[in-house]
Design an enzyme around this catalytic site. Structure first.
Site, PDB file in Angstrom:
ATOM      1  CB  CYS A 167      -1.036  -0.038   1.165  1.00  0.00           C
ATOM      2  SG  CYS A 167      -0.607  -0.978   2.544  1.00  0.00           S
ATOM      3  NE  ARG A 192       2.978  -8.538   5.814  1.00  0.00           N
ATOM      4  CZ  ARG A 192       1.446  -8.581   5.700  1.00  0.00           C
ATOM      5  NH1 ARG A 192       0.765  -9.162   6.524  1.00  0.00           N
ATOM      6  NH2 ARG A 192       0.775  -8.091   4.604  1.00  0.00           N
ATOM      7  CD  GLN A 239      -1.099  -9.432   0.841  1.00  0.00           C
ATOM      8  OE1 GLN A 239      -0.830  -8.127   0.609  1.00  0.00           O
ATOM      9  NE2 GLN A 239      -1.600  -9.751   1.946  1.00  0.00           N
ATOM     10  CG  ASP A 283      -1.982  -6.117  -2.147  1.00  0.00           C
ATOM     11  OD1 ASP A 283      -3.150  -5.815  -1.794  1.00  0.00           O
ATOM     12  OD2 ASP A 283      -0.759  -5.679  -1.700  1.00  0.00           O
ATOM     13  CG  HIS A 311      -3.585  -0.841  -2.498  1.00  0.00           C
ATOM     14  ND1 HIS A 311      -2.607  -1.762  -2.946  1.00  0.00           N
ATOM     15  CD2 HIS A 311      -3.865  -1.048  -1.164  1.00  0.00           C
ATOM     16  CE1 HIS A 311      -2.085  -2.045  -1.865  1.00  0.00           C
ATOM     17  NE2 HIS A 311      -2.975  -1.917  -0.784  1.00  0.00           N
ATOM     18  CE  LYS A 366      -7.920  -7.351   9.142  1.00  0.00           C
ATOM     19  NZ  LYS A 366      -6.852  -8.288   9.021  1.00  0.00           N
ATOM     20  CG  HIS A 425      -5.531  -1.592   1.794  1.00  0.00           C
ATOM     21  ND1 HIS A 425      -4.668  -1.019   2.019  1.00  0.00           N
ATOM     22  CD2 HIS A 425      -6.334  -0.489   2.165  1.00  0.00           C
ATOM     23  CE1 HIS A 425      -4.060   0.027   2.640  1.00  0.00           C
ATOM     24  NE2 HIS A 425      -5.464   0.620   2.591  1.00  0.00           N
TER      25      HIS A 425
END
Length: 653
Positions: A346, A375, A393, A395, A397, A477, A523
């Site tokens: 992000c 991480r 991910q 992922d 946005h 979320k 997200h």
RNA sequence: GCUGGCGUAGCUCAAUGGUAGAGCACCCGCUUUGUAAGCGGGUGGUUGCGGGUUCGAUUCCCAUCGCCAGCUCCA
């Protein structure tokens, strides 16, 4: 209404009482047989072979276990002992602070069997707060006192034999109902689930109504272990780990084919629903993470990166202002760790969005990224592919206006459910996670973001679960949870509404009115972590990936080396049609080749001998139909496999 | 990170206070094979790494790394 009237009385009056009755539903509530109830209550029997009885049996077993533990280990304090999904546990505090050993479990189990055999009735007593406090104080049960002081309503005790617990019940009528009991393992657990509290000794066990049901449960556990993705991943040459990269999977050639097929599948969806894929940097100046709030908020999960140069500068700074205070030195080191490895996409996406002047005409702007994330997870929490330190991910946005949020969420929910259907997942749990204690943004923002997510879930007619305080630090979320082979639940997909990051990055778009407005950031991920999804999927299919994902779709097996030339020819032809093919041209006998290919779970085996060479075809054996399909011409093999090489949602017909 | 368990050949596992063994895999040879393991031979291990006790440690002890279960934390 008589004080003495109980569910047992009611059932006897109905002629429904017999020795297999363990509890009763009283006005829809599970109760034990000996608790006084209103005489006009609606009472039905709960027999020991009914699912509702299991909870009662297990919780009662926990009492018997605690009794056995205190008899064998005097001075041990009890805490709580609930029934759980597959059994029960009880947490103890031993005076010596030691954990129970496997031999201890054996002894405890034996002692429990004695108690069970002695057929002790469970008795319920209602007492005043003072009486209850006094009782447990005299027994030195400090943890129980804490529980008692927090309890409201009637304070009930349960006794069996000479053992007593503060407990709301219900329980089986007598210990003799507990005839299928097994203690499984021990573990540490924190008092009240808080790692700042003392650690207790937890014993897990399970109990069933009958020895047969217990045996079946243990057998099912064995089966589940065979599906463990860590075991299958190794057996099928999909993944590997090395101690020099803890919690960081290697994807082997076969495993990489599946990984890429997953990513390619999601890319295909993006093309259809309007996402733009980007590639963004791995390492950023720490200033980025200060802006995003990951520093210091997420710091303990981040890998910070130094270079030779930053180390030299840090050392110079320390030499210039010498100090013996570790805190001061630490601050110098921190100041000179100039780089951070991204734990999320992000912040980078916010930078990218902000690099150019944006128009409302560009919104919703859906920015997708399969970038690798790192991480730092604490050593005790990592696990196979489901909890790793490096992963990607699916992922994205979505930068959009307030008005567009609703449609974007709806589109995403549709997408998620299409995807899960393609993978054959039906047991999906949807959770809305609300504001955590430590968070960015105003309460008003949180009200808005929680509201819009809850509305979307309701609008889709999905059962709503709320996880209070479990949201990300920047927004509420929706989480999608699936279970692995061992019934552990994992969060995969997610969607988060974020009003905070656009603020922190001062993101704007020019509206129809020619003034600047702040976009909202959504997200979202469908698979979530590709690695975690991979692991859960591997277990879900038990290693047999559907044809569209399988590392090899067809295995060509020659009856003898004389036919290898045609096998290579056939391979080339199948591959020309995009089919993934492996060959076994070794000197093994056919039976051995079949065995090897079957163990690799290849969907189609094509046997090649004299006949097949002459007629340009294969003798095909199907994994999923588990049978020999007989001779099939090459062209027909191609059409059959290519038809299956697509996920359900993309097939014609 | 915490509590407990585990770590022997590429894999699955034996064994012992007296310097390690099987099956599979791998390599070589024979066999040329028709739907879940053809036969024979061979290579391969400072028993995770480091220290200690001991005449001697893979075995016992300590430390460390990794893995497993649970707790806590999270995709």
């Amino acid at each position: 209404m008589s004080e003495e009237f109980t569910a047992r009385n009611a059932l006897e009056a109905q002629g429904k009482f017999n020795p297999s009755v363990v509890a009763a539903m009283v006005n829809g509530k599970l109760m034990d047989l000996l608790t006084p109830i209103p005489s006009d209550a609606t009472v039905t029997a709960v027999r020991d072979d009914e699912p509702a009885a299991l909870e009662v049996i297990r919780h009662s077993t926990a009492h018997v276990m605690a009794d056995a533990v205190q008899k064998l280990f005097p001075g041990t304090q009890v805490t709580i002992g609930p029934a759980i999904e597959d059994g029960f546990y009880y947490d103890f505090s031993r005076p010596d602070g030691k954990q129970f050993t496997d031999e201890d479990l054996q002894k405890i189990e034996e002692k429990m069997l004695e108690i069970v055999a002695s057929d002790q009735p469970f008795r319920r007593e209602i007492k005043s707060r003072d009486e209850v406090r006094q009782l447990f104080e005299s027994m030195g049960e400090k943890f129980k006192l804490e529980i008692i002081d927090k309890a409201t309503g009637d304070l009930s005790l349960y006794r069996h034999g000479d053992w007593v617990d503060f407990c709301s019940g219900p329980h089986v009528p007598s210990t003799r109902f507990l005839r299928a009991v097994k203690l499984t393992h021990v573990a540490g657990a924190y008092w009240r689930g808080d790692e700042r509290n003392p650690q207790l000794q937890r014993i897990y066990g399970t109990a069933f109504a009958s020895p047969k049901a217990l045996r079946e449960h243990m057998a099912a556990l064995e089966e589940a272990k065979k599906r463990d993705h860590r075991k299958l991943g190794k057996e099928l040459d999909l993944i590997a780990f090395h101690p020099l990269a803890p919690a960081s999977p290697f994807f082997l050639p076969r495993g990489t084919k599946v990984y890429n097929a997953l990513v390619q599948y999601v890319r295909g969806l993006y093309d259809k629903v309007g996402y733009d894929e980007v590639i963004t940097p791995q390492i950023f100046d720490t200033e980025l993470f200060l802006t995003s709030g990951h520093l210091p908020g997420y710091e303990e999960n981040m890998f910070l990166a130094a270079t030779s140069e930053t180390i030299e500068k840090g050392a110079a700074a320390i030499a210039k202002n010498p100090s013996n205070d570790p805190k001061v030195i630490e601050q110098h080191m921190r100041d000179h760790m100039r780089f951070g490895v991204k734990p999320m996409n992000c912040p980078g996406h916010a930078l990218l969005f902000g690099m150019t002047r944006r128009s409302y005409r560009e919104l919703p702007y859906r920015m997708a990224d399969f970038g690798r994330l790192h991480r730092f997870e604490r050593s005790g929490v990592v696990q196979g592919l489901t909890r790793v330190r490096t992963f990607a991910q699916d992922d994205a946005h979505i930068f959009c206006t307030l008005d567009q949020i609703k449609d974007e969420i709806a589109q995403f929910l549709d997408l998620v459910y299409d995807v899960y259907r393609d993978f054959g997942f039906s047991d999906v749990r949807v959770v809305v996670a609300t504001r955590p204690e430590v968070r960015l943004g105003t309460d008003e923002m949180w009200d808005k973001s929680e509201g819009v997510l809850i509305d979307a879930v309701k609008a889709k007619g999905l059962p709503l679960n709320i996880a209070e305080g479990e949201g990300a630090f920047y927004g509420a979320k929706i989480e999608f949870h699936l279970k692995d082979a061992l019934k552990r639940s994992w969060q995969l997909g997610t969607m988060q509404v974020d009003f905070t990051l656009p603020d922190r990055f001062d993101l704007n778009y020019v509206g129809e009115d020619n003034t600047e407005h702040r976009p909202v950031m959504l997200h979202r991920a469908i698979l979530g972590s590709v690695e975690r999804f991979y692991g859960v999927l591997l277990e879900h299919v038990g290693g047999s990936f559907p044809t569209w994902l399988a590392p090899e779709q067809v295995a060509l097996l020659t009856v003898s080396e004389k036919f290898n030339d045609f096998a290579l020819e056939a391979k080339a032809e199948l591959e020309a049609h995009g089919i993934r093919v492996m060959t076994d041209l070794s000197g093994d006998k056919l039976g051995a080749k079949i065995r090897k290919a079957r163990m690799l779970r290849v969907p189609y085996l094509g046997v090649i001998g004299q006949k097949e060479v002459e007629t340009r075809g294969l003798s095909v054996r199907s994994r999923d139909e588990d049978k020999d399909l007989g001779f099939i011409p090459l062209a027909d093999v191609i059409s059959r496999v290519t038809a299956e090489a697509l996920p359900l949602s993309q097939r014609k017909s």
